[in-house]
Scaffold this motif. Sequence first.
Motif, PDB file in Angstrom:
ATOM      1  N   ARG A 165      63.156  56.719  11.613  1.00 24.31           N
ATOM      2  CA  ARG A 165      62.210  55.614  11.437  1.00 24.31           C
ATOM      3  C   ARG A 165      60.961  56.009  10.670  1.00 24.31           C
TER       4      ARG A 165
ATOM      5  N   PRO B 259      72.650  51.725  23.354  1.00 20.25           N
ATOM      6  CA  PRO B 259      72.074  51.110  22.154  1.00 20.25           C
ATOM      7  C   PRO B 259      71.617  52.122  21.107  1.00 20.25           C
TER       8      PRO B 259
ATOM      9  N   VAL C 248      72.119  52.069  16.822  1.00 19.55           N
ATOM     10  CA  VAL C 248      70.992  51.510  16.073  1.00 19.55           C
ATOM     11  C   VAL C 248      70.961  52.094  14.668  1.00 19.55           C
ATOM     12  N   THR C 249      70.322  51.379  13.777  1.00 22.75           N
ATOM     13  CA  THR C 249      70.137  51.831  12.400  1.00 22.75           C
ATOM     14  C   THR C 249      68.653  51.956  12.114  1.00 22.75           C
TER      15      THR C 249
ATOM     16  N   THR D 270      66.760  48.616  12.827  1.00 23.27           N
ATOM     17  CA  THR D 270      66.802  47.929  14.127  1.00 23.27           C
ATOM     18  C   THR D 270      65.395  47.609  14.616  1.00 23.27           C
ATOM     19  N   GLY D 271      65.198  46.426  15.149  1.00 27.78           N
ATOM     20  CA  GLY D 271      63.880  46.008  15.614  1.00 27.78           C
ATOM     21  C   GLY D 271      63.348  46.878  16.737  1.00 27.78           C
ATOM     22  N   GLU D 272      62.037  47.111  16.715  1.00 26.05           N
ATOM     23  CA  GLU D 272      61.439  47.996  17.712  1.00 26.05           C
ATOM     24  C   GLU D 272      61.429  47.399  19.106  1.00 26.05           C
TER      25      GLU D 272
ATOM     26  N   LEU E 236      63.621  45.666  20.709  1.00 27.39           N
ATOM     27  CA  LEU E 236      64.871  45.948  21.414  1.00 27.39           C
ATOM     28  C   LEU E 236      64.875  47.379  21.938  1.00 27.39           C
ATOM     29  N   LEU E 237      64.407  48.306  21.121  1.00 28.65           N
ATOM     30  CA  LEU E 237      64.382  49.715  21.518  1.00 28.65           C
ATOM     31  C   LEU E 237      63.375  49.947  22.649  1.00 28.65           C
TER      32      LEU E 237
ATOM     33  N   ASP F 152      70.076  56.143   6.873  1.00 28.98           N
ATOM     34  CA  ASP F 152      71.309  55.630   7.475  1.00 28.98           C
ATOM     35  C   ASP F 152      72.242  56.762   7.880  1.00 28.98           C
TER      36      ASP F 152
ATOM     37  N   ALA G  49      70.802  58.353  10.906  1.00 30.06           N
ATOM     38  CA  ALA G  49      71.011  57.486  12.072  1.00 30.06           C
ATOM     39  C   ALA G  49      72.430  57.639  12.609  1.00 30.06           C
TER      40      ALA G  49
END
Length: 217
Positions: A28, A79, A83-84, A87-89, A91-92, A160, A163
Amino acid sequence: SSATLLFLGGISLYGSMMLLPLWFQQVRGEDALGAGLLLVPQGLGALLARGLAGRYTDRLGARRVAVAAFALVAATTVPFAFVTAGTGEWLLLAALFVRGLALGAAMIAPMGAAYVGLERGEIPDASMITRLAQQLGGSVGIALIAVVLQHATAGAHSPDALAEGFGTAFRWATALTAVAVPLCLLLPGRPAPADGGAPATANGTAEAAEARTAAEA
Protein backbone atom coordinates in the motif's frame (compact mmCIF):
# COMPACT_ATOMS: atom_id res chain seq x y z
CA SER A 1 -3.76 -28.90 25.32
CA SER A 2 -3.69 -25.36 26.74
CA ALA A 3 0.05 -25.06 26.12
CA THR A 4 -0.38 -26.38 22.56
CA LEU A 5 -3.13 -23.86 21.85
CA LEU A 6 -1.03 -21.04 23.27
CA PHE A 7 1.82 -22.19 21.03
CA LEU A 8 -0.49 -22.03 17.99
CA GLY A 9 -1.92 -18.75 19.26
CA GLY A 10 1.60 -17.34 19.35
CA ILE A 11 2.05 -18.39 15.72
CA SER A 12 -1.23 -16.68 14.79
CA LEU A 13 -0.47 -13.52 16.72
CA TYR A 14 3.19 -12.90 16.00
CA GLY A 15 3.35 -14.44 12.52
CA SER A 16 0.57 -12.20 11.22
CA MET A 17 1.82 -9.22 13.21
CA MET A 18 5.04 -9.51 11.24
CA LEU A 19 3.13 -9.66 7.96
CA LEU A 20 0.62 -6.87 8.48
CA PRO A 21 2.93 -3.83 8.79
CA LEU A 22 5.09 -5.11 5.91
CA TRP A 23 1.96 -5.53 3.78
CA PHE A 24 0.82 -1.97 4.44
CA GLN A 25 4.27 -0.60 3.65
CA GLN A 26 5.26 -2.66 0.62
CA VAL A 27 1.87 -3.15 -1.04
CA ARG A 28 0.00 0.00 0.00
CA GLY A 29 3.02 2.31 0.13
CA GLU A 30 2.49 3.46 3.72
CA ASP A 31 5.38 4.69 5.84
CA ALA A 32 6.21 3.07 9.19
CA LEU A 33 4.01 5.50 11.14
CA GLY A 34 1.07 5.07 8.78
CA ALA A 35 1.32 1.28 8.95
CA GLY A 36 1.39 1.42 12.75
CA LEU A 37 -1.68 3.65 12.88
CA LEU A 38 -3.58 1.32 10.56
CA LEU A 39 -2.98 -1.52 13.02
CA VAL A 40 -4.60 0.41 15.89
CA PRO A 41 -8.05 -1.21 15.35
CA GLN A 42 -6.59 -4.65 16.03
CA GLY A 43 -5.08 -3.41 19.29
CA LEU A 44 -8.37 -1.84 20.31
CA GLY A 45 -10.20 -5.08 19.60
CA ALA A 46 -7.72 -7.08 21.69
CA LEU A 47 -8.05 -4.57 24.55
CA LEU A 48 -11.82 -4.82 24.48
CA ALA A 49 -11.70 -8.62 24.38
CA ARG A 50 -9.57 -8.75 27.52
CA GLY A 51 -12.37 -7.10 29.43
CA LEU A 52 -14.84 -9.82 28.39
CA ALA A 53 -12.93 -13.02 27.63
CA GLY A 54 -12.25 -14.03 31.24
CA ARG A 55 -15.85 -13.47 32.25
CA TYR A 56 -17.26 -15.55 29.41
CA THR A 57 -14.65 -18.28 29.82
CA ASP A 58 -15.67 -18.75 33.46
CA ARG A 59 -19.34 -18.69 32.48
CA LEU A 60 -19.36 -20.78 29.28
CA GLY A 61 -16.16 -22.79 29.58
CA ALA A 62 -12.83 -22.44 27.84
CA ARG A 63 -13.81 -24.88 25.09
CA ARG A 64 -16.63 -22.81 23.60
CA VAL A 65 -14.77 -19.53 23.85
CA ALA A 66 -11.58 -20.94 22.34
CA VAL A 67 -13.36 -22.66 19.42
CA ALA A 68 -15.20 -19.45 18.55
CA ALA A 69 -12.09 -17.30 19.01
CA PHE A 70 -9.67 -19.37 16.93
CA ALA A 71 -12.28 -19.89 14.19
CA LEU A 72 -12.84 -16.13 14.08
CA VAL A 73 -9.10 -15.42 13.97
CA ALA A 74 -8.80 -17.72 10.97
CA ALA A 75 -11.87 -16.19 9.28
CA THR A 76 -10.64 -12.62 9.72
CA THR A 77 -7.19 -13.51 8.36
CA VAL A 78 -8.71 -14.82 5.12
CA PRO A 79 -9.50 -11.35 3.66
CA PHE A 80 -5.81 -10.44 3.74
CA ALA A 81 -5.03 -13.48 1.58
CA PHE A 82 -7.12 -12.02 -1.27
CA VAL A 83 -6.83 -8.24 -0.98
CA THR A 84 -5.11 -6.21 -3.67
CA ALA A 85 -3.29 -2.90 -3.67
CA GLY A 86 -6.61 -1.17 -4.37
CA THR A 87 -8.77 -2.77 -1.66
CA GLY A 88 -10.60 -0.19 0.46
CA GLU A 89 -9.10 0.58 3.85
CA TRP A 90 -12.39 0.47 5.75
CA LEU A 91 -12.84 -3.21 4.98
CA LEU A 92 -9.33 -3.94 6.22
CA LEU A 93 -9.76 -1.85 9.37
CA ALA A 94 -13.04 -3.63 10.22
CA ALA A 95 -11.38 -7.02 9.70
CA LEU A 96 -8.48 -5.98 11.94
CA PHE A 97 -10.81 -4.86 14.73
CA VAL A 98 -12.74 -8.15 14.72
CA ARG A 99 -9.45 -10.04 14.45
CA GLY A 100 -8.19 -8.22 17.54
CA LEU A 101 -11.32 -9.23 19.47
CA ALA A 102 -10.79 -12.86 18.48
CA LEU A 103 -7.06 -12.83 19.26
CA GLY A 104 -7.68 -11.46 22.74
CA ALA A 105 -10.14 -14.23 23.51
CA ALA A 106 -7.92 -16.86 21.87
CA MET A 107 -5.13 -16.02 24.29
CA ILE A 108 -7.24 -15.75 27.45
CA ALA A 109 -9.39 -18.90 27.09
CA PRO A 110 -6.60 -21.53 26.93
CA MET A 111 -4.52 -19.62 29.46
CA GLY A 112 -7.41 -19.66 31.93
CA ALA A 113 -7.98 -23.38 31.29
CA ALA A 114 -4.34 -24.09 32.11
CA TYR A 115 -4.92 -23.13 35.76
CA VAL A 116 -8.11 -25.15 36.35
CA GLY A 117 -7.66 -27.71 39.13
CA LEU A 118 -4.13 -26.64 40.06
CA GLU A 119 -2.91 -26.27 43.61
CA ARG A 120 -1.61 -22.86 44.64
CA GLY A 121 2.00 -24.05 44.51
CA GLU A 122 1.58 -25.31 40.94
CA ILE A 123 0.37 -22.00 39.54
CA PRO A 124 3.86 -20.41 39.08
CA ASP A 125 5.00 -23.43 37.04
CA ALA A 126 1.86 -23.29 34.90
CA SER A 127 2.37 -19.57 34.36
CA MET A 128 5.93 -20.15 33.16
CA ILE A 129 4.93 -23.01 30.84
CA THR A 130 2.04 -21.10 29.23
CA ARG A 131 4.13 -17.99 28.70
CA LEU A 132 6.98 -20.05 27.25
CA ALA A 133 4.61 -21.87 24.89
CA GLN A 134 3.23 -18.58 23.61
CA GLN A 135 6.68 -17.06 23.07
CA LEU A 136 8.00 -20.19 21.32
CA GLY A 137 4.94 -20.17 19.09
CA GLY A 138 5.65 -16.56 18.21
CA SER A 139 9.25 -17.36 17.29
CA VAL A 140 8.26 -20.33 15.16
CA GLY A 141 5.45 -18.35 13.52
CA ILE A 142 7.69 -15.45 12.56
CA ALA A 143 10.41 -17.75 11.22
CA LEU A 144 8.01 -19.90 9.20
CA ILE A 145 5.96 -17.05 7.76
CA ALA A 146 9.12 -15.09 6.92
CA VAL A 147 10.46 -18.03 4.88
CA VAL A 148 7.13 -18.41 3.07
CA LEU A 149 6.99 -14.68 2.36
CA GLN A 150 10.56 -14.57 1.06
CA HIS A 151 9.89 -17.36 -1.44
CA ALA A 152 6.47 -16.02 -2.44
CA THR A 153 7.70 -12.48 -3.16
CA ALA A 154 11.02 -13.38 -4.78
CA GLY A 155 11.29 -11.36 -7.99
CA ALA A 156 8.03 -9.47 -7.35
CA HIS A 157 8.26 -5.73 -7.87
CA SER A 158 4.81 -4.42 -8.75
CA PRO A 159 2.22 -3.86 -6.00
CA ASP A 160 -0.06 -6.52 -7.48
CA ALA A 161 2.74 -9.11 -7.60
CA LEU A 162 3.72 -8.28 -4.03
CA ALA A 163 0.09 -8.53 -2.94
CA GLU A 164 -0.11 -12.03 -4.44
CA GLY A 165 3.04 -13.06 -2.57
CA PHE A 166 1.71 -11.69 0.69
CA GLY A 167 -1.57 -13.50 -0.01
CA THR A 168 0.31 -16.80 -0.03
CA ALA A 169 1.87 -15.99 3.34
CA PHE A 170 -1.52 -15.02 4.79
CA ARG A 171 -3.00 -18.29 3.54
CA TRP A 172 -0.31 -20.14 5.48
CA ALA A 173 -1.13 -18.07 8.56
CA THR A 174 -4.82 -18.90 8.14
CA ALA A 175 -4.12 -22.62 7.83
CA LEU A 176 -1.89 -22.63 10.92
CA THR A 177 -4.65 -20.91 12.88
CA ALA A 178 -7.31 -23.31 11.61
CA VAL A 179 -5.27 -26.25 12.96
CA ALA A 180 -5.97 -24.96 16.47
CA VAL A 181 -9.77 -25.14 16.14
CA PRO A 182 -10.18 -28.93 16.61
CA LEU A 183 -7.60 -28.86 19.41
CA CYS A 184 -9.88 -26.47 21.30
CA LEU A 185 -12.28 -29.37 21.81
CA LEU A 186 -9.79 -30.83 24.29
CA LEU A 187 -10.23 -27.89 26.65
CA PRO A 188 -12.62 -28.05 29.64
CA GLY A 189 -16.28 -27.47 28.90
CA ARG A 190 -18.79 -25.41 30.84
CA PRO A 191 -17.93 -25.32 34.56
CA ALA A 192 -20.09 -27.47 36.82
CA PRO A 193 -22.49 -25.50 39.03
CA ALA A 194 -21.25 -24.80 42.53
CA ASP A 195 -23.32 -25.60 45.64
CA GLY A 196 -25.02 -22.24 45.45
CA GLY A 197 -26.23 -22.93 41.92
CA ALA A 198 -23.81 -20.55 40.22
CA PRO A 199 -21.26 -21.87 37.75
CA ALA A 200 -17.97 -22.81 39.33
CA THR A 201 -15.18 -20.52 38.22
CA ALA A 202 -12.16 -22.36 39.58
CA ASN A 203 -11.46 -19.32 41.73
CA GLY A 204 -11.76 -17.08 38.70
CA THR A 205 -8.93 -18.73 36.82
CA ALA A 206 -9.79 -17.17 33.48
CA GLU A 207 -10.18 -13.71 34.95
CA ALA A 208 -6.93 -14.19 36.85
CA ALA A 209 -5.22 -15.24 33.63
CA GLU A 210 -6.68 -12.18 31.95
CA ALA A 211 -5.21 -9.92 34.62
CA ARG A 212 -1.87 -11.74 34.50
CA THR A 213 -1.71 -11.41 30.69
CA ALA A 214 -2.53 -7.71 30.87
CA ALA A 215 0.15 -7.16 33.50
CA GLU A 216 2.78 -8.97 31.42
CA ALA A 217 1.86 -7.17 28.19
